[in-house]
Design a protein around this motif. Structure first.
Motif, PDB file in Angstrom:
ATOM      1  N   ARG A  37      49.305 -19.391  72.901  1.00 47.22           N
ATOM      2  CA  ARG A  37      47.857 -19.147  72.833  1.00 47.22           C
ATOM      3  C   ARG A  37      47.089 -20.312  73.460  1.00 47.22           C
ATOM      4  N   GLN A  38      47.579 -21.512  73.230  1.00 50.11           N
ATOM      5  CA  GLN A  38      46.953 -22.699  73.829  1.00 50.11           C
ATOM      6  C   GLN A  38      47.005 -22.603  75.355  1.00 50.11           C
ATOM      7  N   LEU A  39      48.168 -22.239  75.894  1.00 51.28           N
ATOM      8  CA  LEU A  39      48.313 -22.070  77.339  1.00 51.28           C
ATOM      9  C   LEU A  39      47.435 -20.924  77.830  1.00 51.28           C
ATOM     10  N   MET A  40      47.403 -19.826  77.093  1.00 53.84           N
ATOM     11  CA  MET A  40      46.593 -18.675  77.490  1.00 53.84           C
ATOM     12  C   MET A  40      45.115 -19.044  77.550  1.00 53.84           C
ATOM     13  N   ARG A  41      44.631 -19.808  76.589  1.00 54.40           N
ATOM     14  CA  ARG A  41      43.222 -20.230  76.613  1.00 54.40           C
ATOM     15  C   ARG A  41      42.928 -21.063  77.857  1.00 54.40           C
ATOM     16  N   ARG A  42      43.819 -21.993  78.174  1.00 55.48           N
ATOM     17  CA  ARG A  42      43.629 -22.822  79.371  1.00 55.48           C
ATOM     18  C   ARG A  42      43.642 -21.985  80.633  1.00 55.48           C
ATOM     19  N   LEU A  43      44.611 -21.074  80.734  1.00 53.47           N
ATOM     20  CA  LEU A  43      44.689 -20.204  81.909  1.00 53.47           C
ATOM     21  C   LEU A  43      43.448 -19.327  82.015  1.00 53.47           C
ATOM     22  N   SER A  44      43.006 -18.776  80.890  1.00 50.25           N
ATOM     23  CA  SER A  44      41.805 -17.929  80.893  1.00 50.25           C
ATOM     24  C   SER A  44      40.590 -18.719  81.357  1.00 50.25           C
ATOM     25  N   GLN A  45      40.440 -19.935  80.864  1.00 47.52           N
ATOM     26  CA  GLN A  45      39.317 -20.775  81.287  1.00 47.52           C
ATOM     27  C   GLN A  45      39.376 -21.043  82.783  1.00 47.52           C
ATOM     28  N   HIS A  46      40.565 -21.302  83.274  1.00 49.50           N
ATOM     29  CA  HIS A  46      40.768 -21.592  84.696  1.00 49.50           C
ATOM     30  C   HIS A  46      40.339 -20.401  85.563  1.00 49.50           C
ATOM     31  N   TYR A  47      40.852 -19.199  85.238  1.00 44.16           N
ATOM     32  CA  TYR A  47      40.525 -18.010  86.020  1.00 44.16           C
ATOM     33  C   TYR A  47      39.073 -17.594  85.810  1.00 44.16           C
ATOM     34  N   ASP A  48      38.596 -17.672  84.562  1.00 42.18           N
ATOM     35  CA  ASP A  48      37.202 -17.291  84.277  1.00 42.18           C
ATOM     36  C   ASP A  48      36.219 -18.132  85.080  1.00 42.18           C
ATOM     37  N   ALA A  49      36.502 -19.416  85.224  1.00 43.92           N
ATOM     38  CA  ALA A  49      35.594 -20.298  85.969  1.00 43.92           C
ATOM     39  C   ALA A  49      35.427 -19.834  87.405  1.00 43.92           C
ATOM     40  N   GLU A  50      36.459 -19.318  88.007  1.00 49.31           N
ATOM     41  CA  GLU A  50      36.394 -18.844  89.391  1.00 49.31           C
ATOM     42  C   GLU A  50      35.854 -17.415  89.472  1.00 49.31           C
ATOM     43  N   VAL A  51      36.462 -16.499  88.704  1.00 46.68           N
ATOM     44  CA  VAL A  51      36.118 -15.081  88.809  1.00 46.68           C
ATOM     45  C   VAL A  51      34.678 -14.825  88.371  1.00 46.68           C
ATOM     46  N   SER A  52      34.174 -15.607  87.428  1.00 41.43           N
ATOM     47  CA  SER A  52      32.800 -15.404  86.939  1.00 41.43           C
ATOM     48  C   SER A  52      31.759 -15.605  88.044  1.00 41.43           C
ATOM     49  N   GLN A  53      32.133 -16.282  89.118  1.00 40.45           N
ATOM     50  CA  GLN A  53      31.210 -16.464  90.236  1.00 40.45           C
ATOM     51  C   GLN A  53      30.881 -15.127  90.916  1.00 40.45           C
ATOM     52  N   SER A  54      31.695 -14.107  90.654  1.00 40.69           N
ATOM     53  CA  SER A  54      31.435 -12.775  91.198  1.00 40.69           C
ATOM     54  C   SER A  54      30.597 -11.936  90.232  1.00 40.69           C
ATOM     55  N   GLY A  55      30.317 -12.475  89.059  1.00 37.86           N
ATOM     56  CA  GLY A  55      29.567 -11.735  88.056  1.00 37.86           C
ATOM     57  C   GLY A  55      30.454 -10.921  87.133  1.00 37.86           C
ATOM     58  N   LEU A  56      31.770 -11.078  87.261  1.00 40.63           N
ATOM     59  CA  LEU A  56      32.716 -10.356  86.411  1.00 40.63           C
ATOM     60  C   LEU A  56      33.436 -11.320  85.483  1.00 40.63           C
ATOM     61  N   LYS A  57      33.873 -10.779  84.351  1.00 41.58           N
ATOM     62  CA  LYS A  57      34.820 -11.487  83.501  1.00 41.58           C
ATOM     63  C   LYS A  57      36.211 -11.202  84.072  1.00 41.58           C
TER      64      LYS A  57
END
Length: 151
Positions: free
Chosen positions: A16-36
């Motif tokens: 779960r710790q790794l998943m949170r980090r990975l999610s934060q990493h991808y969310d930071a980039e993908v959110s620039q498109s307006g999507l989660k």
């Protein structure tokens, strides 16, 4: 230093710790498109699989139909996913719209950036090993029941 013969700590907590980090990493980039990231994933699956019944899409994603329905609603409202009549009056199909395809293409560029940054940060060999370990672990644990995952 001695190598432990038994795992130390909770495997669930560590993943779960790794998943949170990975999610934060991808969310930071993908959110620039307006999507989660979860929304990008839904658009990606619809693009790859084509029009399908929501229950079948939920099965592909290993989530409950109610979770899928909640996650699809903002995409339908935005006009990126269409919900149309299926083979009979009781069935429905969901599909990617032209606007959804354009949004997916925009988000895909951000996803690629996130993946490239992760490959550089961890090293391609480690990422490949992680993928293999995850795939093997999932296979050993069986298919399991759909889970109620919310974004």
């Amino acid at each position: 230093m001695d190598t432990p013969t038994q795992p130390r700590g909770c495997t669930s907590f560590k993943t779960r710790q790794l998943m949170r980090r990975l999610s934060q990493h991808y969310d930071a980039e993908v959110s620039q498109s307006g999507l989660k990231t979860t929304q990008y994933s839904l658009l990606s699956h619809l693009k790859r699989l084509g029009p399908m019944r929501p229950v079948d899409l939920a099965g592909e994603l290993k989530m409950t139909a109610s979770t899928l329905s909640r996650n699809l609603q903002p995409l339908i409202v935005a006009g990126w996913v269409a919900q149309n009549a299926g083979a009979d009056a009781r069935s429905r199909l969901v599909s990617l719209t032209d606007a959804g395809d354009a949004k997916w293409r925009e988000a895909q560029q951000h996803w690629k950036t996130a993946q490239q940054k992760l490959n550089a940060l961890l090293g391609v060999e480690r990422v490949l090993a992680l993928h293999a370990l995850i795939d093997e672990s999932l296979e050993l644990m069986g298919t399991g029941e759909p889970v109620d995952v919310q974004d």
